[in-house]
Design a protein around this motif. Structure first.
Motif, PDB file in Angstrom:
ATOM      1  N   GLN A  39       0.915  -1.326   0.061  1.00 25.92           N
ATOM      2  CA  GLN A  39      -0.033  -0.154  -0.203  1.00 25.92           C
ATOM      3  C   GLN A  39       0.897   1.348   0.006  1.00 25.92           C
ATOM      4  OE1 GLN A  39      -3.079   0.004  -0.437  1.00 25.92           O
ATOM      5  NE2 GLN A  39      -3.549   2.321  -0.246  1.00 25.92           N
ATOM      6  N   ASP A  41       3.752   3.690  -3.014  1.00 20.21           N
ATOM      7  CA  ASP A  41       3.842   4.177  -4.387  1.00 20.21           C
ATOM      8  C   ASP A  41       5.621   4.070  -4.033  1.00 20.21           C
ATOM      9  OD1 ASP A  41       1.647   4.672  -5.440  1.00 20.21           O
ATOM     10  OD2 ASP A  41       1.873   6.635  -6.106  1.00 20.21           O
ATOM     11  N   ASP A 182      -0.376  11.415  -5.129  1.00 20.95           N
ATOM     12  CA  ASP A 182      -1.757  11.127  -4.732  1.00 20.95           C
ATOM     13  C   ASP A 182      -2.696  12.536  -4.938  1.00 20.95           C
ATOM     14  OD1 ASP A 182      -1.197   8.786  -3.335  1.00 20.95           O
ATOM     15  OD2 ASP A 182      -1.136   9.570  -1.457  1.00 20.95           O
ATOM     16  N   HIS A 209      -3.224   5.799  -5.619  1.00 21.72           N
ATOM     17  CA  HIS A 209      -3.781   4.290  -5.441  1.00 21.72           C
ATOM     18  C   HIS A 209      -5.000   3.712  -6.175  1.00 21.72           C
ATOM     19  CE1 HIS A 209      -0.411   5.061  -2.775  1.00 21.72           C
ATOM     20  NE2 HIS A 209      -1.259   5.744  -1.871  1.00 21.72           N
ATOM     21  N   SER A 231      -0.996   1.293  -8.119  1.00 15.99           N
ATOM     22  CA  SER A 231      -0.042   0.823  -7.259  1.00 15.99           C
ATOM     23  C   SER A 231      -0.695   0.803  -5.888  1.00 15.99           C
ATOM     24  CB  SER A 231       1.072   1.806  -7.158  1.00 15.99           C
ATOM     25  OG  SER A 231       1.932   1.290  -6.176  1.00 15.99           O
ATOM     26  N   TYR A 232      -1.028  -0.313  -5.322  1.00  8.39           N
ATOM     27  CA  TYR A 232      -1.902  -0.166  -4.154  1.00  8.39           C
ATOM     28  C   TYR A 232      -1.568  -1.789  -3.325  1.00  8.39           C
ATOM     29  CZ  TYR A 232      -5.039  -3.210  -6.749  1.00  8.39           C
ATOM     30  OH  TYR A 232      -5.712  -3.984  -7.512  1.00  8.39           O
ATOM     31  N   HIS A 240      -9.058   0.667  -2.262  1.00  6.34           N
ATOM     32  CA  HIS A 240      -8.294   0.813  -3.532  1.00  6.34           C
ATOM     33  C   HIS A 240      -8.179  -0.521  -4.281  1.00  6.34           C
ATOM     34  CE1 HIS A 240      -6.360   4.185  -1.045  1.00  6.34           C
ATOM     35  NE2 HIS A 240      -7.426   4.612  -1.479  1.00  6.34           N
TER      36      HIS A 240
END
Length: 339
Positions: A39, A41, A182, A209, A231-232, A240
Motif C-alpha cells: 500500500q 508508491d 496522490d 492508488h 499501485s496499491y 483501492h
C-alpha cells in the motif's frame, strides 16, 4: 618496422568490423519501474544515458525491498530522489534508500509535516549533505539530454498533504509518463485550467492508488493513457482501487496493470514504441507484499464514527485502516468498491 605497421593495420581493421559495445548498453532505452511496495508508491526511472531517479519509496516496511530492487537493476547512485508528498506510504521506505545509496539531489514537496518518519528522513538528507530542492510548477530537471523531466504541479502550502503532491511528466520523444502521486481531482482540474499543461500521456500512474478522490473521468479522457498503473496493497483497508476509476480507464482503452497482481512492472521505451513487462518473486514474506495495514487498536476505539464520504475522510479518523468486520469497513468499503 614495415611488418609491425602491417600488424597494427590488420588489428585496426579487425576492430573496425567488431560491434561497438558501450558501458551503458541500454543507453537508447528509458526504463520506468513501478515497484510493488504494497500500500504505497515507488517508481524507479532509469534514463537513456544511465542516470537514475527514484520517486517515492513506499512505507517503511518496504524499505529493504526497494533497496534490493534498486541493486538488482544495477543502481549505485541516485541522481534524484523525489518525495512527492510527506505521507508515510510514500516516504517511509526512502529512509533505507538514503542509508544505502549515494544521492545527489533530493526533491521534496516542502509541505510541513510533523511525523517522526518525515523528521527522520529530512535529518538524513541534512546529515548526508544532499542537495535539497523544493520545486516550483513547470520547473524542468536535466535527468537526461534526450528527455524532458518536468514538474507540472507542486504546492508546499497545500492544506491537504495529498494536494501537495509533486506531479511529474517524463517525455522521451513520442512516449511520455504522467506520475501524479496522490494528487486529487482538484489538482487534476488545475493542471488544465490554471497551469494549462498538456496532460496527455502514454503511461499514467493513477493518483492516490486508484482512489475515487483522484482520476476523474474528465481527467482520464484528457490523459488518454495506453497503459495505466495502479499501485496499491492487496486486500487494503481503503477500498483501492475504486471501481469507477477502473471503469474510466477501461473506457479510454487503457491496458491496466496492478502491483498486487503484476508485482514489479517495467515500461521500456526507445522513444517511439513501448513494451510492458512484469516480474513477481517466487516467494515473498515481506510485509510490504501483502499490502495490509496494521490496525492500531488505540486509534480505532477513540470514535464511534463509522460513515465517511471516501477513504481520505476515513483515514483522518482511522489512519491505520480497519479490519474486515469493523462497522466502518462494512458501511464504507461496500460502497467504495461498488462505486
Amino acid at each position: 618496422m614495415k611488418k609491425l605497421l602491417s600488424i597494427i593495420a590488420i588489428v585496426i581493421l579487425i576492430f573496425g568490423f567488431l560491434p561497438i559495445t558501450d558501458a551503458n548498453a541500454a543507453t537508447k532505452n528509458l526504463k520506468v519501474h513501478f515497484i510493488n511496495v504494497g500500500q504505497g508508491d515507488s517508481i524507479l526511472v532509469q534514463a537513456p544515458a544511465g542516470k537514475n531517479m527514484l520517486i517515492d519509496g513506499g512505507p517503511k516496511t518496504a524499505g529493504k525491498d526497494v533497496v534490493s530492487f534498486l541493486k538488482s537493476k544495477g543502481v549505485k547512485t541516485l541522481d534524484y530522489v523525489v518525495a512527492t508528498h510527506p505521507d508515510a506510504d510514500h516516504i517511509g521506505g526512502l529512509i533505507d534508500v538514503l542509508k544505502s545509496f549515494k544521492v545527489k539531489h533530493f526533491i521534496d514537496s516542502g509541505r510541513t509535516h510533523t511525523t517522526d518518519t518525515y523528521y527522520e528522513l529530512l535529518t538524513l538528507v541534512d546529515k548526508k549533505k544532499i542537495n535539497y530542492i523544493v520545486p516550483t510548477p513547470l520547473k524542468t530537471y536535466q535527468l537526461d539530454p534526450k528527455m524532458k523531466t518536468q514538474v507540472l504541479y507542486s504546492n508546499n502550502k497545500a492544506e491537504d498533504s495529498n494536494n501537495a503532491s509533486i506531479v511529474l511528466k517524463l517525455t522521451y520523444n513520442k512516449v511520455s509518463f504522467l506520475l501524479t502521486g496522490d494528487a486529487t481531482k482538484e489538482i487534476e482540474e488545475q493542471l488544465a485550467s490554471k497551469y494549462k499543461v498538456n496532460v496527455n500521456a502514454t503511461v499514467l500512474k493513477a493518483g492516490h492508488h486508484g482512489s475515487d478522490t483522484s482520476s476523474s473521468p474528465k481527467f482520464i479522457s484528457k490523459v488518454k493513457p495506453k497503459v495505466a498503473i495502479l499501485s496499491y496493497g492487496k486486500d487494503n483497508m481503503y477500498g483501492h482501487p475504486h471501481a469507477s476509476v477502473v471503469k474510466s480507464l477501461k473506457n479510454v482503452g487503457a491496458k491496466i496493470y496492478k502491483t498486487p497482481i503484476h508485482c514489479n512492472i517495467t515500461v521500456t521505451t526507445d522513444g517511439k514504441t513501448h513494451k510492458v513487462t512484469n516480474a513477481c518473486p517466487k516467494a515473498s514474506t515481506s510485509k510490504a507484499s501483502t499490502g495490509k495495514t496494521t490496525t492500531n487498536p488505540s486509534t480505532t476505539t477513540k470514535t464511534s464514527q463509522t460513515k465517511f464520504k471516501n477513504c481520505t475522510e476515513m483515514r483522518k479518523i482511522y489512519p491505520y485502516g480497519v479490519k474486515k468486520g469493523h462497522p466502518a469497513y462494512e458501511k464504507n468499503m461496500t460502497e467504495m468498491m461498488m462505486g
